[in-house]
Design a protein around this motif. Structure first.
Motif, short mmCIF file in Angstrom:
data_model
loop_
_atom_site.label_atom_id
_atom_site.label_comp_id
_atom_site.label_asym_id
_atom_site.label_seq_id
_atom_site.Cartn_x
_atom_site.Cartn_y
_atom_site.Cartn_z
N GLY A 1 0.79 -1.23 0.00
CA GLY A 1 0.00 0.00 0.00
C GLY A 1 0.82 1.27 0.00
O GLY A 1 0.27 2.38 0.11
N LEU A 2 2.13 1.14 -0.14
CA LEU A 2 3.02 2.30 -0.09
C LEU A 2 3.01 3.04 -1.43
O LEU A 2 3.10 2.44 -2.49
CB LEU A 2 4.45 1.84 0.23
CG LEU A 2 5.54 2.91 0.33
CD1 LEU A 2 5.27 3.86 1.47
CD2 LEU A 2 6.91 2.22 0.51
N LYS A 3 2.92 4.36 -1.36
CA LYS A 3 2.97 5.14 -2.60
C LYS A 3 3.66 6.47 -2.34
O LYS A 3 3.62 7.02 -1.24
CB LYS A 3 1.56 5.39 -3.16
CG LYS A 3 0.64 6.14 -2.24
CD LYS A 3 -0.75 6.30 -2.88
CE LYS A 3 -1.70 7.06 -1.95
NZ LYS A 3 -3.04 7.20 -2.56
N LEU A 4 4.29 6.98 -3.39
CA LEU A 4 4.96 8.27 -3.35
C LEU A 4 3.91 9.34 -3.70
O LEU A 4 3.27 9.26 -4.74
CB LEU A 4 6.10 8.28 -4.35
CG LEU A 4 7.06 9.48 -4.40
CD1 LEU A 4 8.39 9.03 -4.99
CD2 LEU A 4 6.49 10.61 -5.26
N VAL A 5 3.74 10.35 -2.81
CA VAL A 5 2.70 11.36 -3.05
C VAL A 5 3.28 12.74 -3.33
O VAL A 5 2.57 13.62 -3.82
CB VAL A 5 1.71 11.44 -1.86
CG1 VAL A 5 0.92 10.17 -1.74
CG2 VAL A 5 2.44 11.75 -0.55
N ASP A 6 4.55 12.97 -3.03
CA ASP A 6 5.14 14.27 -3.33
C ASP A 6 6.65 14.11 -3.49
O ASP A 6 7.28 13.30 -2.80
CB ASP A 6 4.84 15.28 -2.23
CG ASP A 6 5.09 16.72 -2.67
OD1 ASP A 6 5.29 16.94 -3.87
OD2 ASP A 6 5.09 17.62 -1.81
N TYR A 7 7.22 14.88 -4.39
CA TYR A 7 8.64 14.81 -4.70
C TYR A 7 9.13 16.23 -4.92
O TYR A 7 8.64 16.94 -5.78
CB TYR A 7 8.84 13.96 -5.98
CG TYR A 7 10.26 13.90 -6.49
CD1 TYR A 7 11.19 13.04 -5.93
CD2 TYR A 7 10.66 14.69 -7.57
CE1 TYR A 7 12.49 12.96 -6.41
CE2 TYR A 7 11.96 14.62 -8.06
CZ TYR A 7 12.87 13.76 -7.48
OH TYR A 7 14.14 13.68 -7.96
N ARG A 8 10.07 16.66 -4.07
CA ARG A 8 10.54 18.04 -4.14
C ARG A 8 12.07 18.05 -4.25
O ARG A 8 12.76 17.32 -3.55
CB ARG A 8 10.11 18.84 -2.90
CG ARG A 8 8.61 18.85 -2.72
CD ARG A 8 8.17 19.81 -1.63
NE ARG A 8 8.65 19.47 -0.31
CZ ARG A 8 8.09 18.58 0.49
NH1 ARG A 8 7.03 17.91 0.08
NH2 ARG A 8 8.57 18.34 1.69
#
Length: 532
Positions: free
Chosen positions: A467-474
């Motif tokens: 269920g792990l997901k990347l939601v923001d990348y800065r």
């Protein structure tokens, strides 16, 4: 001593919808109206029936609110028409709403330039519209648009407009600082004059935030006698926004100047859900919460420097004006290059890491933090990476898996439609319990491809990261030139909605990104108590 009642009127669904980049769906509107009703808001303005298909549909069915009065917004009759033959008013009367809020000009300049009519016709329009809505059994409010500017130019006419609304049966006459340029002392003085003609229990304030004083202007109006405040959640609204209810509600509840004199419909229990309500709106709109928002922001009760942290640990009142828990927030002591041992102790106390306050390794952790921050890491923004660094310094972080190597390629090619596209391919070789696993994945960029490949097959640990997901990348470049050092922050979310941030720093953006990706996966495994 009995307290006076202050009424809260929310216009998030109408004025807030004018915010640049905000577009509500019908489902959004229903959900937000329910949130406001549950919070204890007295009036929920749903929108402007007839202005657009969405609002017309919204007012086509009855909204089942438990306690809030549901209001429809619209214009008074147009010049030259009768109220009974005005199509806009017909839409308001047909709307399934408990109250109607008319907007009416109260500035002689606006009447002449915007409406191109006479002062007498404008006042007649207010009287006719209010009287018709009253006859139809609706509670009526009148937003006196441009009231403060109009009053400063021609006080007699502005008052005539407000009095026409009240004398025709309006429950509330709302004074609007439409352009947002009035100062608090002006608001207090003008409202003070208005309540000499209209009882304050029938006067409201609608302030815009163009000088960052919408909240101050609202409170100035209350001091002068107004008893209704209009605003929006998170200060949404056109241009610079409206008065922020998420700032005003806690002040009304927790500051003695107001709490001793007034009561509002928001209970103590509901006040403690304010952060949740604020974040819920941001989630609905897919907007990042403002970390520096008063009361509800993630940084509202943050302490960074060591001397402040030490004081907060002794007594939170040293640097907190209200208990953060009262609005559903929490205090946080940051770990950064300005941190001392107190900061680190406070942050460790919020984790489930076991530690001894006299452990000499704590001093080593402080030094390691400062060394890494000097190299470009920012642990105040990366809670999960701090957790892993603390664990590795004070004990151990299990080696769930080892990445032997990874490879990333980016190529341009033609797709099946003959379009030229850029595609990234990543291959990762990992070892889990002595077994070598190789995963490959494509992505729309090298980081996306690495992310997918890393989480594609981790053997016995795969079930913990499904269920792990990347939601923001800065990404931030820490110094200029082609050899610049890059800082990458990645925000991740799991199946339970929990979020955390990890960090990577390197002259190579792929390397920095992979550090942050690795920390995210390892942190999830640690939090899941995955067996080694």
């Amino acid at each position: 001593m009995s307290r006076e009642r202050l009424y809260l009127y929310d216009t998030t669904l109408r004025d807030g919808a004018q915010t640049n980049g905000v577009d509500f769906t019908l489902h959004d509107k229903k959900l937000i109206a329910s949130l406001l009703d549950d919070l204890g808001i007295d009036y929920v303005e749903g929108g402007y029936p007839g202005a657009n298909p969405l609002d017309t549909e919204f007012f086509g069915t009855e909204q089942k609110l438990e306690r809030a009065t549901f209001a429809a917004f619209g214009m008074t009759r147009r010049p030259g028409r009768s109220a009974s033959n005005d199509p806009g008013i017909a839409m308001l009367i047909d709307a399934k709403a408990d109250a109607i809020c008319f907007v009416a000009k109260s500035s002689e300049y606006q009447v002449r330039v915007a409406l191109e009519t006479t002062n007498e016709e404008n006042i007649a329009s207010i009287r006719d519209s209010v009287s018709l809505a009253k006859d139809k059994g609706r509670e009526v409010l009148v937003d006196c648009e441009h009231f403060f500017d109009g009053y400063k130019a021609n006080p007699e006419f502005a008052l005539q407009c407000a009095k026409a609304a009240y004398e025709s049966g309006a429950r509330w006459v709302v004074l609007c600082d439409t352009n947002g340029g009035t100062m608090p002392d002006e608001v207090e003085a003008i409202v003070g004059e208005v309540v000499k003609h209209i009882p304050g229990a029938h006067v409201g304030i609608h302030a815009h935030n163009d000088t960052e004083q919408a909240v101050a202007n609202s409170f100035a109006a209350v001091r002068a006698g107004a008893r209704q405040i209009q605003g929006t959640l998170n200060g949404l609204g056109e241009r610079c926004g409206n008065a922020n209810l998420c700032s005003m509600i806690p002040t009304l509840k927790l500051k003695k100047e107001f709490a001793d004199k007034f009561e509002i419909g928001v209970s103590d229990d509901k006040l403690a859900s304010l952060v949740q309500v604020s974040r819920a709106l941001d989630n609905i709109l897919d907007r990042a919460p403002n970390p520096h928002a008063p009361y509800v922001g993630g940084s509202a009760f943050v302490t960074k420097t060591g001397i402040h942290a030490s004081a907060v640990l002794k007594d939170p009142q040293t640097y907190e004006h209200v208990p953060p828990e009262s609005i559903g927030n929490h205090r946080k002591v940051l770990v950064s290059d300005q941190a001392g041992k107190s900061n680190v102790l406070a942050e460790l106390a919020r984790t489930n890491i076991q530690f001894d306050r006299d452990d000499p390794r704590l001093s080593r952790l402080v030094e390691k933090l400062k060394e890494r921050e000097a190299a470009g890491y920012a642990y105040e923004s990366a809670n999960a990476s701090f957790d892993l660094l603390a664990r590795s310094t004070l004990g151990t972080v299990p080696e769930f898996f080892r990445v032997d190597k990874f490879d990333v390629n980016v190529e341009q090619r033609y797709n099946s439609h003959g379009q030229r596209v850029t595609v990234a391919m990543a291959v990762i070789k990992v070892e889990v319990d002595g077994e070598t696993l190789i995963s490959a994945a494509e992505g729309n960029g090298p980081v996306n491809a690495l992310d997918v490949a890393l989480r594609k097959d981790l053997g016995k640990y795969q079930k913990y990261i499904e269920g792990l997901k990347l939601v923001d990348y800065r990404v931030r470049i820490l110094n200029g030139g082609t050899e610049a050092v890059t800082r990458v922050l990645i925000e991740s979310e799991d199946e339970d909605g929990r979020r955390w941030t990890t960090i990577g720093v390197s002259p190579n953006i792929i390397d920095a990104s992979f550090q942050a990706l690795m920390d995210s996966v390892v942190y999830k495994l640690v939090q899941s108590n995955a067996p080694v």
